[in-house]
Design an enzyme around this catalytic site. Structure first.
Site, short mmCIF file in Angstrom:
data_model
loop_
_atom_site.label_atom_id
_atom_site.label_comp_id
_atom_site.label_asym_id
_atom_site.label_seq_id
_atom_site.Cartn_x
_atom_site.Cartn_y
_atom_site.Cartn_z
N LYS A 113 -2.30 -8.40 -5.27
CA LYS A 113 -1.68 -9.17 -4.18
C LYS A 113 -1.30 -10.57 -4.65
O LYS A 113 -0.32 -11.14 -4.20
CB LYS A 113 -2.64 -9.26 -2.99
CG LYS A 113 -2.80 -7.94 -2.23
CD LYS A 113 -1.59 -7.66 -1.35
CE LYS A 113 -1.82 -6.46 -0.44
NZ LYS A 113 -0.69 -6.22 0.46
N PHE A 152 -0.94 7.69 2.05
CA PHE A 152 -2.15 7.58 1.22
C PHE A 152 -3.34 7.21 2.12
O PHE A 152 -4.41 7.83 2.04
CB PHE A 152 -1.93 6.52 0.13
CG PHE A 152 -3.11 6.27 -0.77
CD1 PHE A 152 -3.80 7.32 -1.33
CD2 PHE A 152 -3.53 4.97 -1.05
CE1 PHE A 152 -4.90 7.10 -2.16
CE2 PHE A 152 -4.63 4.73 -1.88
CZ PHE A 152 -5.30 5.80 -2.43
N THR A 153 -3.17 6.21 2.96
CA THR A 153 -4.23 5.86 3.92
C THR A 153 -3.74 5.89 5.36
O THR A 153 -4.52 5.70 6.28
CB THR A 153 -4.80 4.45 3.62
OG1 THR A 153 -3.70 3.53 3.54
CG2 THR A 153 -5.56 4.42 2.31
N ASP A 155 6.46 5.49 4.13
CA ASP A 155 5.03 5.59 3.87
C ASP A 155 4.76 6.83 3.05
O ASP A 155 5.48 7.83 3.18
CB ASP A 155 4.27 5.69 5.22
CG ASP A 155 2.83 5.22 5.12
OD1 ASP A 155 2.05 5.86 4.40
OD2 ASP A 155 2.48 4.21 5.76
N GLY A 204 0.63 3.12 8.74
CA GLY A 204 -0.75 2.63 8.61
C GLY A 204 -1.21 1.95 9.88
O GLY A 204 -0.53 1.99 10.91
N PHE A 205 -2.36 1.32 9.79
CA PHE A 205 -2.96 0.66 10.95
C PHE A 205 -2.05 -0.46 11.48
O PHE A 205 -1.48 -0.36 12.58
CB PHE A 205 -4.35 0.16 10.54
CG PHE A 205 -4.92 -0.94 11.37
CD1 PHE A 205 -5.00 -0.82 12.75
CD2 PHE A 205 -5.39 -2.11 10.78
CE1 PHE A 205 -5.53 -1.85 13.52
CE2 PHE A 205 -5.92 -3.13 11.53
CZ PHE A 205 -5.98 -3.01 12.91
N VAL A 253 6.31 3.54 -2.58
CA VAL A 253 7.00 2.29 -2.94
C VAL A 253 6.89 1.94 -4.42
O VAL A 253 7.52 0.99 -4.86
CB VAL A 253 6.52 1.09 -2.09
CG1 VAL A 253 6.83 1.30 -0.62
CG2 VAL A 253 5.05 0.77 -2.32
N TYR A 286 -6.98 -5.01 -6.16
CA TYR A 286 -6.28 -5.42 -4.93
C TYR A 286 -5.99 -6.92 -4.96
O TYR A 286 -4.84 -7.34 -4.79
CB TYR A 286 -7.18 -5.05 -3.75
CG TYR A 286 -6.65 -5.41 -2.38
CD1 TYR A 286 -5.64 -4.66 -1.78
CD2 TYR A 286 -7.19 -6.48 -1.66
CE1 TYR A 286 -5.18 -4.96 -0.51
CE2 TYR A 286 -6.73 -6.78 -0.38
CZ TYR A 286 -5.73 -6.02 0.19
OH TYR A 286 -5.28 -6.32 1.47
P1 NAD Z 1 -3.64 0.78 6.04
O1 NAD Z 1 -4.30 1.39 4.86
O2 NAD Z 1 -3.95 1.31 7.38
O3 NAD Z 1 -2.06 0.83 5.88
C1 NAD Z 1 -1.40 0.83 4.65
C2 NAD Z 1 -0.26 1.83 4.71
O4 NAD Z 1 0.45 1.80 3.46
C3 NAD Z 1 -0.77 3.27 4.90
O5 NAD Z 1 -0.02 3.93 5.88
C4 NAD Z 1 -0.58 3.91 3.52
O6 NAD Z 1 -0.39 5.29 3.57
C5 NAD Z 1 0.63 3.14 3.02
N1 NAD Z 1 0.73 3.13 1.55
C6 NAD Z 1 -0.25 2.83 0.65
N2 NAD Z 1 0.22 2.92 -0.60
C7 NAD Z 1 1.54 3.27 -0.49
C8 NAD Z 1 2.56 3.51 -1.43
N3 NAD Z 1 2.35 3.41 -2.76
N4 NAD Z 1 3.80 3.87 -0.97
C9 NAD Z 1 4.04 3.99 0.36
N5 NAD Z 1 3.09 3.76 1.30
C10 NAD Z 1 1.86 3.41 0.88
O7 NAD Z 1 -3.94 -0.79 5.95
P2 NAD Z 1 -3.61 -1.96 6.97
O8 NAD Z 1 -4.88 -2.57 7.37
O9 NAD Z 1 -2.65 -1.50 8.00
O10 NAD Z 1 -2.90 -2.98 5.98
C11 NAD Z 1 -1.48 -3.14 5.97
C12 NAD Z 1 -1.11 -4.27 5.04
O11 NAD Z 1 -1.71 -5.49 5.47
C13 NAD Z 1 -1.56 -4.05 3.58
O12 NAD Z 1 -0.56 -4.51 2.71
C14 NAD Z 1 -2.79 -4.90 3.47
O13 NAD Z 1 -2.99 -5.36 2.16
C15 NAD Z 1 -2.46 -6.06 4.41
N6 NAD Z 1 -3.70 -6.69 4.92
C16 NAD Z 1 -4.45 -6.08 5.87
C17 NAD Z 1 -5.62 -6.68 6.30
C18 NAD Z 1 -6.49 -6.08 7.38
O14 NAD Z 1 -7.53 -6.66 7.68
N7 NAD Z 1 -6.16 -4.98 7.98
C19 NAD Z 1 -6.03 -7.90 5.75
C20 NAD Z 1 -5.25 -8.46 4.75
C21 NAD Z 1 -4.07 -7.85 4.36
#
Ligand code: NAD
Ligand code: UDP
Length: 321
Positions: A150, A37-38, A34, A13-14, A60, A146
């Site tokens: 969380k 999904f996103t 991973d 992910g990001f 997961v 969400y």
């Molecule tokens: P993102 O969507 O880019 O990354 C999430 C990753 O998790 C993706 O690669 C997706 O494919 C994977 N994923 C989702 N569901 C899954 C599953 N059931 N099994 C395996 N993989 C799965 O989002 P992000 O911005 O990189 O966020 C990463 C984490 O940080 C998340 O847990 C998010 O809640 C937390 N977070 C992010 C932010 C933000 O501003 N970016 C803020 C608060 C919390």
């Protein structure tokens, strides 16, 4: 440095992809898990041939069996639009994902860091938000899949720690942005930059007076690693974000000015339960793990604008072939 084997769930992910990169650069061995999904393999393309990196497709919500020394649990969509596109699955990912990584950690006694969120504070009645604030979340609203997922994950983490002595860290991440955030996942920074670069209307929800505090991804990743590596017994929860607060309309104007775009602002309805303001206090992170963000919003936006410019040029060259 002691070389460790590290599992990053959501590693494609990001934030996860930047974290994998940083851990590899520190000399560790990294397994990214991973289900895409996103996220996408493209996010970790630069690591695929690295001898210390392994990419595994796994959801997961199912049990995990990887022999590792520590775990960062990031797997979960973060864009409100994508979370709400399959709300039951979002909650399952938060809750079952937490149980699965913690069950592994309970048996092998490895430390797990949970990527929690400022969304645990909901639409906050306290400003700025400190870790002691319990939040204001609508348990049946559209964001609850969400937010409550969380919150429940934090509860599960804390109780595995108290009941089973699992070493944990809980980090409440505030809005984070930067390269590799999906251009079309609906989050505000990527959306506004793409709209500005394409000359499309900038979609402001509500009157744009709601505020957020944006942290550059490099700062956040430094903080996550510092939190994992701290040996003081501090487990959190700890806020991580950049306390520099800005309204959404000011953000749009800043992006227009930095891109030189002539896009117009248009006003669309505010989504239900959209938090009116958000700003972290980061005193705890500063005092306990000596972490503060360093990258100013303008600097981080310029880096992001360059990145999305490249994304657009790549799309244009592919479609013109
Ligand atoms: P993102 O969507 O880019 O990354 C999430 C990753 O998790 C993706 O690669 C997706 O494919 C994977 N994923 C989702 N569901 C899954 C599953 N059931 N099994 C395996 N993989 C799965 O989002 P992000 O911005 O990189 O966020 C990463 C984490 O940080 C998340 O847990 C998010 O809640 C937390 N977070 C992010 C932010 C933000 O501003 N970016 C803020 C608060 C919390
Ligand atoms: N937002 C907006 N236009 C968009 C996308 C988002 O005005 O095209 C607003 C949204 O309503 C919210 C803020 O920007 O007030 C941040 O939204 P985002 O989805 O990035 O994150 P979150 O709401 O989870 O903080």
């Amino acid at each position: 440095m002691h070389k460790k084997k590290v599992l990053v769930t959501g590693g494609a992910g990001f934030i996860g992809s930047h974290l994998c990169e940083a851990l590899i650069n520190k000399g560790h061995e990294v397994i990214s898990v991973d289900n895409y999904f996103t996220g996408s393999v493209a996010n970790v393309a630069g690591l695929l041939n690295h001898h210390n990196f392994k990419l595994i497709k796994h959801d997961v919500v199912n049990p995990l069996y990887f022999e590792v020394d520590e775990i960062y649990n990031l797997a979960c969509p973060a864009s409100p639009a994508l979370c709400q596109s399959n709300p039951v699955y979002t909650t399952n990912t938060c809750v079952l994902g937490a149980i699965n990584v913690l069950e592994y950690a309970r048996k092998s006694k490895v430390c797990v860091l949970q990527a929690s969120t400022s969304e645990v504070y909901g639409d906050p009645l306290c400003h700025p938000q400190r870790e002691s604030y319990s939040g204001n979340v609508n348990p049946v609203g559209p964001r609850s899949c969400y937010d409550e997922g969380k919150r429940c994950a934090e509860t599960i983490f804390m109780n595995y720690h108290l009941q089973h002595s699992v070493p944990i860290r809980i980090v409440r991440i505030f809005n984070t942005y930067g390269p590799r955030m999906r251009p079309n996942d609906g989050r505000v920074v990527s959306t506004f930059i793409m709209q500005a670069l394409k000359g499309e209307d900038i979609t402001i929800y509500g009157n744009g007076q709601q505020t957020r505090s944006f942290c550059f991804v490099g700062d956040l990743v430094d903080g996550l690693i510092k939190m994992m590596e701290n040996k003081s017994g501090f487990i959190g929860p700890v806020n991580m974000g950049n306390p520099c607060e800005i309204s959404i309309i000011e953000l749009a104007e800043k992006i227009l000015s930095l891109t030189g775009s002539r896009s117009k602002l248009i006003f669309l309805p505010l989504p239900h339960d959209d938090p009116k303001k958000r700003k972290p206090t980061v005193d705890t992170a500063r005092e306990k793990i000596r972490w503060t963000p360093n990258i100013a919003l303008e600097e981080g936006l310029k880096i992001s604008i360059d990145y999305y410019g490249q994304v657009l040029r790549q799309v244009t060259s592919e479609t013109s072939v």
